[in-house]
Design a protein around this motif. Sequence first.
Motif, PDB file in Angstrom:
ATOM      1  N   HIS A 207       0.824  -1.211   0.000  1.00  0.00           N
ATOM      2  CA  HIS A 207       0.000   0.000   0.000  1.00  0.00           C
ATOM      3  C   HIS A 207       0.862   1.267   0.000  1.00  0.00           C
ATOM      4  O   HIS A 207       0.398   2.341   0.338  1.00  0.00           O
ATOM      5  CB  HIS A 207      -0.930   0.007   1.211  1.00  0.00           C
ATOM      6  CG  HIS A 207      -1.890  -1.145   1.233  1.00  0.00           C
ATOM      7  ND1 HIS A 207      -2.903  -1.285   0.309  1.00  0.00           N
ATOM      8  CD2 HIS A 207      -1.972  -2.224   2.059  1.00  0.00           C
ATOM      9  CE1 HIS A 207      -3.581  -2.396   0.565  1.00  0.00           C
ATOM     10  NE2 HIS A 207      -3.041  -2.979   1.622  1.00  0.00           N
TER      11      HIS A 207
ATOM     12  N   ASP B 150     -15.050   4.382   9.477  1.00  0.00           N
ATOM     13  CA  ASP B 150     -15.046   4.550   8.025  1.00  0.00           C
ATOM     14  C   ASP B 150     -16.208   3.811   7.371  1.00  0.00           C
ATOM     15  O   ASP B 150     -16.724   4.246   6.338  1.00  0.00           O
ATOM     16  CB  ASP B 150     -13.730   4.024   7.446  1.00  0.00           C
ATOM     17  CG  ASP B 150     -12.524   4.779   8.000  1.00  0.00           C
ATOM     18  OD1 ASP B 150     -12.652   5.992   8.199  1.00  0.00           O
ATOM     19  OD2 ASP B 150     -11.478   4.152   8.230  1.00  0.00           O
TER      20      ASP B 150
ATOM     21  N   THR C 149     -18.995   7.116  -2.677  1.00  0.00           N
ATOM     22  CA  THR C 149     -18.118   6.009  -2.301  1.00  0.00           C
ATOM     23  C   THR C 149     -17.105   5.757  -3.413  1.00  0.00           C
ATOM     24  O   THR C 149     -17.296   6.165  -4.563  1.00  0.00           O
ATOM     25  CB  THR C 149     -18.928   4.731  -2.055  1.00  0.00           C
ATOM     26  OG1 THR C 149     -19.615   4.372  -3.261  1.00  0.00           O
ATOM     27  CG2 THR C 149     -19.934   4.930  -0.935  1.00  0.00           C
ATOM     28  N   THR C 150     -16.013   5.078  -3.044  1.00  0.00           N
ATOM     29  CA  THR C 150     -14.981   4.706  -4.009  1.00  0.00           C
ATOM     30  C   THR C 150     -14.668   3.229  -3.841  1.00  0.00           C
ATOM     31  O   THR C 150     -15.266   2.539  -3.003  1.00  0.00           O
ATOM     32  CB  THR C 150     -13.699   5.519  -3.791  1.00  0.00           C
ATOM     33  OG1 THR C 150     -13.094   5.126  -2.545  1.00  0.00           O
ATOM     34  CG2 THR C 150     -13.989   7.013  -3.736  1.00  0.00           C
ATOM     35  N   THR C 151     -13.718   2.747  -4.600  1.00  0.00           N
ATOM     36  CA  THR C 151     -13.324   1.334  -4.510  1.00  0.00           C
ATOM     37  C   THR C 151     -12.874   0.980  -3.104  1.00  0.00           C
ATOM     38  O   THR C 151     -13.148  -0.110  -2.604  1.00  0.00           O
ATOM     39  CB  THR C 151     -12.187   1.040  -5.504  1.00  0.00           C
ATOM     40  OG1 THR C 151     -12.630   1.390  -6.821  1.00  0.00           O
ATOM     41  CG2 THR C 151     -11.816  -0.445  -5.473  1.00  0.00           C
ATOM     42  N   TYR C 152     -12.182   1.910  -2.451  1.00  0.00           N
ATOM     43  CA  TYR C 152     -11.636   1.637  -1.126  1.00  0.00           C
ATOM     44  C   TYR C 152     -12.465   2.255  -0.003  1.00  0.00           C
ATOM     45  O   TYR C 152     -12.414   1.780   1.129  1.00  0.00           O
ATOM     46  CB  TYR C 152     -10.195   2.144  -1.046  1.00  0.00           C
ATOM     47  CG  TYR C 152      -9.277   1.474  -2.048  1.00  0.00           C
ATOM     48  CD1 TYR C 152      -8.893   0.147  -1.887  1.00  0.00           C
ATOM     49  CD2 TYR C 152      -8.826   2.156  -3.168  1.00  0.00           C
ATOM     50  CE1 TYR C 152      -8.074  -0.476  -2.810  1.00  0.00           C
ATOM     51  CE2 TYR C 152      -7.993   1.546  -4.103  1.00  0.00           C
ATOM     52  CZ  TYR C 152      -7.623   0.221  -3.918  1.00  0.00           C
ATOM     53  OH  TYR C 152      -6.810  -0.403  -4.833  1.00  0.00           O
ATOM     54  N   ASP C 153     -13.172   3.319  -0.267  1.00  0.00           N
ATOM     55  CA  ASP C 153     -14.026   3.951   0.739  1.00  0.00           C
ATOM     56  C   ASP C 153     -15.480   3.622   0.443  1.00  0.00           C
ATOM     57  O   ASP C 153     -16.096   4.226  -0.433  1.00  0.00           O
ATOM     58  CB  ASP C 153     -13.824   5.466   0.749  1.00  0.00           C
ATOM     59  CG  ASP C 153     -12.429   5.857   1.207  1.00  0.00           C
ATOM     60  OD1 ASP C 153     -11.927   5.187   2.123  1.00  0.00           O
ATOM     61  OD2 ASP C 153     -11.860   6.801   0.651  1.00  0.00           O
ATOM     62  N   LYS C 154     -16.000   2.651   1.169  1.00  0.00           N
ATOM     63  CA  LYS C 154     -17.373   2.184   0.924  1.00  0.00           C
ATOM     64  C   LYS C 154     -18.280   2.576   2.080  1.00  0.00           C
ATOM     65  O   LYS C 154     -19.064   1.783   2.582  1.00  0.00           O
ATOM     66  CB  LYS C 154     -17.367   0.666   0.730  1.00  0.00           C
ATOM     67  CG  LYS C 154     -16.453   0.220  -0.414  1.00  0.00           C
ATOM     68  CD  LYS C 154     -16.388  -1.289  -0.536  1.00  0.00           C
ATOM     69  CE  LYS C 154     -15.449  -1.710  -1.662  1.00  0.00           C
ATOM     70  NZ  LYS C 154     -15.345  -3.181  -1.798  1.00  0.00           N
ATOM     71  N   ASN C 155     -18.109   3.814   2.518  1.00  0.00           N
ATOM     72  CA  ASN C 155     -18.843   4.293   3.673  1.00  0.00           C
ATOM     73  C   ASN C 155     -20.344   4.387   3.416  1.00  0.00           C
ATOM     74  O   ASN C 155     -20.794   4.451   2.268  1.00  0.00           O
ATOM     75  CB  ASN C 155     -18.336   5.686   4.058  1.00  0.00           C
ATOM     76  CG  ASN C 155     -18.422   6.667   2.898  1.00  0.00           C
ATOM     77  OD1 ASN C 155     -17.635   6.571   1.962  1.00  0.00           O
ATOM     78  ND2 ASN C 155     -19.365   7.601   2.952  1.00  0.00           N
TER      79      ASN C 155
END
Length: 275
Positions: free
Chosen positions: A132, A187, A255-261
């Motif tokens: 990462h 998150d 939301t994004t691929t990594y932020d699925k709030n």
Amino acid sequence: MVLIFVADSQSTRLNYILNEVLKNRLSISYTLTDNLAYFTKSHMRKINYSAVLMEGCLNIPAIPLLYEENIRKQVIDVQLDSRYKYLFFDVKLDNTKFVEAPKQALPFDMFAASFYLLSRYEEYITETFDVHNRFKATHSLAFQNHFLTIPLVDIWAQELGEIMEAYFSEIKVIASEYRALHTFDVDFAYKYKGLTPFQFYKKALGSLFRFDLKALQSQFDKNKLDPYDSYAFIFEQLHKYKLESIFFFLVAHKTTTYDKNLLPSSTDYKTLINQ
């Protein structure tokens, strides 16, 4: 008040670490000077932070690190020590001009070493990262020399405080008090609860395509507590032990691929935040 002789009283690095060690950890007030004549004539309690021994003051050795503005690889040799646990940036001050040399209070540049650790200096010069793109703890000086779990800077500060109390009879060090503040980064508040219909069935299809029937069953079981819903336990512990805490909520409107709030418009999310 202590007067400290330094090479450059305007050095940002120097001012940061002296404030961190002397003021924050030992509650010692100080003032800086890079005027040697003024320092020599002063009748204040004095600390010499330089590469040369001086008479009539507490001598602490200095290397150039705190006066540099660039970031470069440092040559570091960590040594075990009975008093300081571990130390590096060790240096002997020049005593050639004395018949009976003043004593060197510390065997190493404690301020530069503390700055190196607290600023995470090594993270700016590393060339190896994890998947990462983060600095790996296993590559740190602390891990490789077995003091990753030891509060080394605090130990050094405590030892310096004792040295100063012994040298300056009028000085009384007030050690900083421990304070615990528990922080929670929320998150993704719930795994299933509060999702929009689109998010809910997209997650269900994902489980179905992976043949994860257990997750699928858990998602549609209305009588089962959401897997991420640990808030009752958290609140209970905070109340039971009277713990100070701060919650940080991710409330992005997309939301994004990594932020699925959960979206801020979610009723369940609003209820949790209000709680």
